[in-house]
Design an enzyme around this catalytic site. Structure first.
Site, short mmCIF file in Angstrom:
data_model
loop_
_atom_site.label_atom_id
_atom_site.label_comp_id
_atom_site.label_asym_id
_atom_site.label_seq_id
_atom_site.Cartn_x
_atom_site.Cartn_y
_atom_site.Cartn_z
N HIS A 34 0.69 -1.42 -0.36
CA HIS A 34 -0.03 0.45 0.25
C HIS A 34 1.22 1.01 0.06
O HIS A 34 2.54 1.05 -0.17
CB HIS A 34 -0.87 0.51 1.16
CG HIS A 34 0.00 -0.24 2.51
ND1 HIS A 34 1.21 0.61 2.80
CD2 HIS A 34 -0.38 -1.11 3.43
CE1 HIS A 34 1.20 -0.06 4.30
NE2 HIS A 34 0.55 -1.44 4.78
N HIS A 37 4.28 0.97 1.34
CA HIS A 37 5.06 0.02 1.92
C HIS A 37 5.93 1.35 0.16
O HIS A 37 7.16 1.56 0.01
CB HIS A 37 4.98 -0.77 0.78
CG HIS A 37 4.16 -2.23 1.63
ND1 HIS A 37 2.87 -2.19 1.62
CD2 HIS A 37 5.03 -2.03 2.87
CE1 HIS A 37 2.91 -2.76 3.10
NE2 HIS A 37 4.36 -3.36 3.91
N GLN A 61 5.34 -15.54 12.71
CA GLN A 61 5.03 -14.43 13.81
C GLN A 61 3.31 -14.10 13.84
O GLN A 61 2.90 -13.16 13.82
CB GLN A 61 5.27 -12.88 13.09
CG GLN A 61 4.67 -12.67 11.74
CD GLN A 61 5.17 -11.18 10.83
OE1 GLN A 61 6.55 -11.59 10.44
NE2 GLN A 61 4.53 -10.27 10.97
N GLU A 149 7.28 3.67 11.01
CA GLU A 149 6.62 3.60 12.33
C GLU A 149 5.29 3.50 12.60
O GLU A 149 4.81 3.50 14.08
CB GLU A 149 6.81 5.41 12.25
CG GLU A 149 8.48 5.59 12.38
CD GLU A 149 8.50 6.99 12.94
OE1 GLU A 149 7.49 8.21 13.19
OE2 GLU A 149 9.40 7.72 12.49
N ASP A 151 4.52 -0.10 12.88
CA ASP A 151 4.51 -0.64 13.35
C ASP A 151 5.85 0.19 14.39
O ASP A 151 7.31 -0.79 14.41
CB ASP A 151 5.21 -1.68 12.36
CG ASP A 151 4.22 -2.04 12.43
OD1 ASP A 151 2.95 -2.56 12.29
OD2 ASP A 151 3.79 -2.51 11.51
N VAL A 177 2.27 6.19 7.43
CA VAL A 177 1.08 7.03 5.86
C VAL A 177 0.02 6.55 6.36
O VAL A 177 -1.03 6.40 6.73
CB VAL A 177 1.44 6.53 4.51
CG1 VAL A 177 0.72 6.78 3.33
CG2 VAL A 177 3.34 6.87 3.98
N SER A 187 -2.60 -3.28 5.49
CA SER A 187 -2.90 -4.10 4.68
C SER A 187 -4.08 -4.74 5.09
O SER A 187 -4.65 -4.94 4.08
CB SER A 187 -1.86 -5.04 4.16
OG SER A 187 -0.49 -4.82 4.27
N ARG A 188 -4.35 -4.72 6.69
CA ARG A 188 -5.36 -5.43 7.16
C ARG A 188 -6.73 -4.28 6.37
O ARG A 188 -7.76 -4.65 6.75
CB ARG A 188 -5.90 -5.34 8.54
CG ARG A 188 -4.80 -6.49 8.62
CD ARG A 188 -3.97 -6.33 9.94
NE ARG A 188 -3.18 -6.74 11.01
CZ ARG A 188 -3.08 -7.92 11.25
NH1 ARG A 188 -4.13 -7.98 12.35
NH2 ARG A 188 -2.14 -8.30 11.78
O1 PAF Z 1 6.08 -5.67 8.65
C1 PAF Z 1 5.78 -6.15 8.38
O2 PAF Z 1 5.45 -6.68 7.26
C2 PAF Z 1 6.70 -7.39 8.59
O3 PAF Z 1 6.78 -8.27 10.33
C3 PAF Z 1 8.21 -7.54 8.67
C4 PAF Z 1 8.78 -6.46 9.11
C5 PAF Z 1 8.64 -8.26 6.63
C6 PAF Z 1 8.68 -9.56 9.44
O4 PAF Z 1 7.73 -10.83 8.50
#
Ligand code: PAF
Length: 289
Positions: A34, A37, A61, A149, A151, A177, A187-188
């Protein structure tokens, strides 16, 4: 743009770029790209001679199998985004490319910060993130790596890992953003219905209210937490997970804003878990006024 699923090819291509004098910029992602990214890719492109991006939906994860299954997979569109952004190398491994010997038994312990907030709500999430990011850093080699940021806790932990384990990478944070109405892009978000999307705005509005209150001189973290919880709690479609006001260095809750601090929120809206955060800019001069 070269596309590969081969770890050996990533290593060779990044080594060759460095041998030719280029700085390698790296944008690790899980795809479903998005505007956030795209901003990371643009920043990498403007600062580095060679840009690599990874797309890997990291099973380590995700706690629940249904969350992993529900994660959007949009490879064709992602490929176009990467190409248009001038990415040189797109690493898109499958599970067998990343883990040819099965899931790793040795993983990265995220330490105390990794047990707080997102780590408390999603046990083993950060262990999974750091383990795969460490693996990707080993493949890519010395690089400037770009993270959003949005995350913020993830970014803090990656920086901590880079520092504590002497990883030859620089983790660079890029501003969140937002859509014009303030919703942090994620993405969600595509999984939100229209009423849920409207309800999701309660997160960014609660954070904006907290940042605004600090700008007006509010120092009590309890007041800020209560106001954020009240705003999100007033939204019938949102189920609050946490509100927090932490010290940016320790990630411990603070009682008073007196240095670099961050407000964070997490909530489920419908079936979608959303997080957002904002830096609380404390003007020390306020104390003297
Ligand atoms: O932020 C993400 O998209 C993921 O946590 C990452 C850093 C690519 C690790 O899988």
């Amino acid at each position: 743009m070269e596309v590969t699923g081969s770890a050996a090819r990533v290593r060779d291509a990044c080594d060759a770029a460095r041998s030719g004098g280029a700085t390698v910029g790296f944008v690790p992602t899980m795809g479903a790209l998005h505007a956030g990214h795209r901003a990371l890719l643009d920043r990498a492109r403007s600062e580095c001679g060679f840009v690599a991006m990874s797309i890997f939906v990291n099973p380590l994860q995700f706690g629940e199998a249904r969350d992993l299954a529900a994660y959007p997979r949009t490879f064709e569109a992602d490929h176009g985004v990467a190409e248009r952004a001038g990415c040189d190398l797109l690493f898109a491994p499958d599970g067998a490319d990343m883990f040819p010997n099965g899931r790793p038994e040795v993983t990265v312990d995220p330490g105390p910060i990794g047990g707080r907030l997102e780590g408390a709500s999603r046990p083993d999430h950060f262990r999974g993130v750091l383990s795969v990011v460490a693996q990707l850093f080993h493949l890519v080699g010395p690089c400037r790596a770009y993270f959003g940021e949005k995350d913020a806790q993830q970014l803090a932990l990656i920086r901590r890992m880079v520092h504590d384990l002497d990883v030859p990478a620089e983790a660079i944070g890029c501003p969140t953003v937002r859509d014009p109405d303030g919703l942090a892009v994620s993405s969600r978000n595509v999984r939100l219905s229209n009423p849920e999307r409207a309800a999701a705005l309660s997160l960014s509005r609660a954070l904006a209210a907290a940042a605004n209150a600090v700008g007006q001189g509010e120092r009590s973290a309890d007041v800020l937490r209560a106001e954020m919880a009240r705003r999100i709690g007033a939204e019938p479609l949102a189920r609050l997970d946490y509100v927090a006001v932490v010290d940016e260095r320790t990630w411990e809750e603070v009682t008073e804003i007196g240095g670099p601090a961050r407000a964070l929120v997490a909530a489920r809206v419908g079936d979608v878990r959303l997080i957002d955060n904002v830096a609380l800019v404390w003007d020390g001069d306020q104390a003297a006024r």
